[in-house]
Design a protein around this motif. Structure first.
Motif, PDB file in Angstrom:
ATOM      1  N   LEU A  85       0.503  82.981  69.472  1.00 19.56           N
ATOM      2  CA  LEU A  85       0.272  82.755  68.046  1.00 19.56           C
ATOM      3  C   LEU A  85       1.063  81.544  67.543  1.00 19.56           C
ATOM      4  N   ARG A  86       2.276  81.339  68.095  1.00 16.69           N
ATOM      5  CA  ARG A  86       3.051  80.133  67.716  1.00 16.69           C
ATOM      6  C   ARG A  86       2.308  78.866  68.119  1.00 16.69           C
ATOM      7  N   LYS A  87       1.731  78.877  69.301  1.00 23.25           N
ATOM      8  CA  LYS A  87       1.034  77.679  69.789  1.00 23.25           C
ATOM      9  C   LYS A  87      -0.179  77.344  68.933  1.00 23.25           C
ATOM     10  N   ARG A  88      -0.754  78.373  68.305  1.00 24.91           N
ATOM     11  CA  ARG A  88      -1.926  78.140  67.444  1.00 24.91           C
ATOM     12  C   ARG A  88      -1.538  77.888  65.993  1.00 24.91           C
ATOM     13  N   ASN A  89      -0.220  77.874  65.717  1.00 24.70           N
ATOM     14  CA  ASN A  89       0.266  77.697  64.341  1.00 24.70           C
ATOM     15  C   ASN A  89      -0.366  78.707  63.394  1.00 24.70           C
ATOM     16  N   SER A  90      -0.383  79.965  63.837  1.00 23.59           N
ATOM     17  CA  SER A  90      -1.002  81.020  63.032  1.00 23.59           C
ATOM     18  C   SER A  90      -0.199  81.270  61.761  1.00 23.59           C
ATOM     19  N   PRO A  91      -0.860  81.637  60.674  1.00 22.63           N
ATOM     20  CA  PRO A  91      -0.143  81.989  59.438  1.00 22.63           C
ATOM     21  C   PRO A  91       0.801  83.156  59.681  1.00 22.63           C
ATOM     22  N   HIS A  92       1.826  83.294  58.827  1.00 19.66           N
ATOM     23  CA  HIS A  92       2.855  84.309  59.015  1.00 19.66           C
ATOM     24  C   HIS A  92       2.296  85.726  59.027  1.00 19.66           C
ATOM     25  N   LEU A  93       1.201  85.951  58.331  1.00 16.69           N
ATOM     26  CA  LEU A  93       0.647  87.303  58.257  1.00 16.69           C
ATOM     27  C   LEU A  93       0.084  87.763  59.596  1.00 16.69           C
ATOM     28  N   ILE A  94      -0.397  86.838  60.418  1.00 18.94           N
ATOM     29  CA  ILE A  94      -1.033  87.209  61.688  1.00 18.94           C
ATOM     30  C   ILE A  94      -0.039  87.849  62.657  1.00 18.94           C
ATOM     31  N   PRO A  95       1.153  87.248  62.896  1.00 20.62           N
ATOM     32  CA  PRO A  95       2.116  87.930  63.779  1.00 20.62           C
ATOM     33  C   PRO A  95       2.538  89.306  63.266  1.00 20.62           C
ATOM     34  N   MET A  96       2.645  89.453  61.941  1.00 23.20           N
ATOM     35  CA  MET A  96       2.988  90.767  61.392  1.00 23.20           C
ATOM     36  C   MET A  96       1.948  91.801  61.770  1.00 23.20           C
ATOM     37  N   ILE A  97       0.676  91.448  61.596  1.00 17.08           N
ATOM     38  CA  ILE A  97      -0.410  92.376  61.931  1.00 17.08           C
ATOM     39  C   ILE A  97      -0.425  92.653  63.427  1.00 17.08           C
ATOM     40  N   ALA A  98      -0.197  91.610  64.224  1.00 15.79           N
ATOM     41  CA  ALA A  98      -0.194  91.784  65.681  1.00 15.79           C
ATOM     42  C   ALA A  98       0.919  92.726  66.130  1.00 15.79           C
ATOM     43  N   THR A  99       2.108  92.583  65.535  1.00 17.03           N
ATOM     44  CA  THR A  99       3.215  93.450  65.939  1.00 17.03           C
ATOM     45  C   THR A  99       3.026  94.893  65.445  1.00 17.03           C
ATOM     46  N   ILE A 100       2.272  95.080  64.359  1.00 21.81           N
ATOM     47  CA  ILE A 100       1.911  96.447  63.959  1.00 21.81           C
ATOM     48  C   ILE A 100       1.065  97.089  65.061  1.00 21.81           C
ATOM     49  N   GLY A 101       0.104  96.317  65.597  1.00 21.28           N
ATOM     50  CA  GLY A 101      -0.717  96.815  66.694  1.00 21.28           C
ATOM     51  C   GLY A 101       0.107  97.150  67.926  1.00 21.28           C
ATOM     52  N   VAL A 102       1.089  96.294  68.232  1.00 20.61           N
ATOM     53  CA  VAL A 102       1.982  96.551  69.376  1.00 20.61           C
ATOM     54  C   VAL A 102       2.749  97.848  69.165  1.00 20.61           C
ATOM     55  N   ALA A 103       3.271  98.037  67.950  1.00 16.31           N
ATOM     56  CA  ALA A 103       4.047  99.248  67.648  1.00 16.31           C
ATOM     57  C   ALA A 103       3.187 100.495  67.816  1.00 16.31           C
ATOM     58  N   ILE A 104       1.957 100.455  67.322  1.00 13.25           N
ATOM     59  CA  ILE A 104       1.066 101.610  67.456  1.00 13.25           C
ATOM     60  C   ILE A 104       0.785 101.906  68.925  1.00 13.25           C
ATOM     61  N   ALA A 105       0.556 100.844  69.717  1.00 12.05           N
ATOM     62  CA  ALA A 105       0.269 101.020  71.141  1.00 12.05           C
ATOM     63  C   ALA A 105       1.467 101.621  71.874  1.00 12.05           C
ATOM     64  N   VAL A 106       2.672 101.109  71.590  1.00 11.28           N
ATOM     65  CA  VAL A 106       3.882 101.613  72.256  1.00 11.28           C
ATOM     66  C   VAL A 106       4.151 103.064  71.862  1.00 11.28           C
TER      67      VAL A 106
END
Length: 293
Positions: A85-106
């Motif tokens: 996501l850093r390499k794509r210069n994603s907006p700040h909201l995208i990593p937040m949503i992605a890490t929510i998904g990671v938390a649910i999976a873990v």
């Protein structure tokens, strides 16, 4: 008794501060609100518990296992989720949503492996004797939490303020692109930060699992809420603010239980936090950002 409540509050506040240190370190350096930090916190507690019960390791070794595995989990999350996501210069909201998904999976994976029931560390793993100072009782786990947290907080402050690595991290926090032009290994320090922050979260998980005698898959969720509150109170990305905010929340919770009632624990603590933010919206050590038209 007030003195006893203050000791209990100090121990709980130190755990909150330790958790928030990792949380705010990631935000300060990577600029990401990592909402999988609560899941990493829970993972460290489970792995330390397994190291004690299955591998029969002593507590100090189990704590190291919990920290190391949590740190490795942080590296994996950074490498597989945050780095692309850093390499794509994603907006700040995208990593937040992605890490929510990671938390649910873990959380789901841990619940599938270990079940949803509360489990606890074996009795006697920490001496149950208490040190008595006057009428105050201080248990071994409280001493461990307070001593470990204070040492790590001081060490982290020294590293950030007095070492070359700390100066490089502060440069990255200001501008990753400028830091890269100066020859700083930005990606390498991103990975180092992710490991260190996750290891701190894992350590907090082990300590709270020992302190509360309860380890369960969703234990990281309320801690995540409190960690967010702590770093907002202290000032986003500020190490001093994370330490003081964690202690404030711990004292507010324990004293509200003692003098108001257990049902009002979160209401009083978060109500006080809200009042402080009304007076100082940027947090205790945060900077006011001006919005230009």
């Amino acid at each position: 008794m007030l003195e006893q409540q203050l000791v209990n509050a100090l121990a709980l506040g130190c755990v909150y501060a330790l958790f928030a240190l990792g949380f705010t370190l990631v935000f300060g350096v990577l600029g990401v609100v990592n909402l999988s930090h609560g899941a990493v916190f829970m993972l460290g507690s489970y792995l330390a518990l397994e190291a004690v019960t299955i591998l029969n390791l002593p507590l100090w070794a189990a704590i190291l296992v919990g920290c190391a595995t949590a740190g490795i989990a942080g590296l994996i999350i950074d490498f597989l989720v945050l780095r692309p996501l850093r390499k794509r210069n994603s907006p700040h909201l995208i990593p937040m949503i992605a890490t929510i998904g990671v938390a649910i999976a873990v959380n789901s994976a841990v619940q599938g492996i270990f079940g949803a029931d509360n489990i606890r560390f074996p009795p006697g793993i920490i001496p149950e004797d208490a040190i008595e100072v006057g009428k105050v009782h201080v248990t071994a786990i409280e001493l461990l939490i307070i001593a470990t947290s204070i040492v790590l907080m001081i060490a982290l402050m020294i590293v950030l303020k007095r070492t070359q690595v700390g100066r490089a991290l502060r440069a990255i926090a200001e501008s990753p692109k400028a830091a890269s032009l100066l020859g700083i290994n930005v990606e390498g320090l991103f990975l180092t930060t992710s490991f260190a922050a996750a290891a701190l979260g894992g350590l907090a998980g082990v300590l709270i699992g020992l302190y509360s005698s309860a380890v369960f898959p969703l234990m990281g969720q309320p801690m995540l809420h409190k960690g967010i509150a702590v770093i907002i109170l202290g000032g986003m990305g500020d190490i001093r603010g994370a330490m003081i905010g964690g202690l404030f929340l711990g004292f507010a919770e324990v004293l509200s239980v003692a003098y108001v009632g257990s049902t009002m624990r979160d209401a009083v603590a978060f109500g006080l936090l809200f009042l402080i933010l009304l007076v100082r919206p940027q947090g205790l050590f945060g900077k006011v950002l001006e919005r230009k038209a």
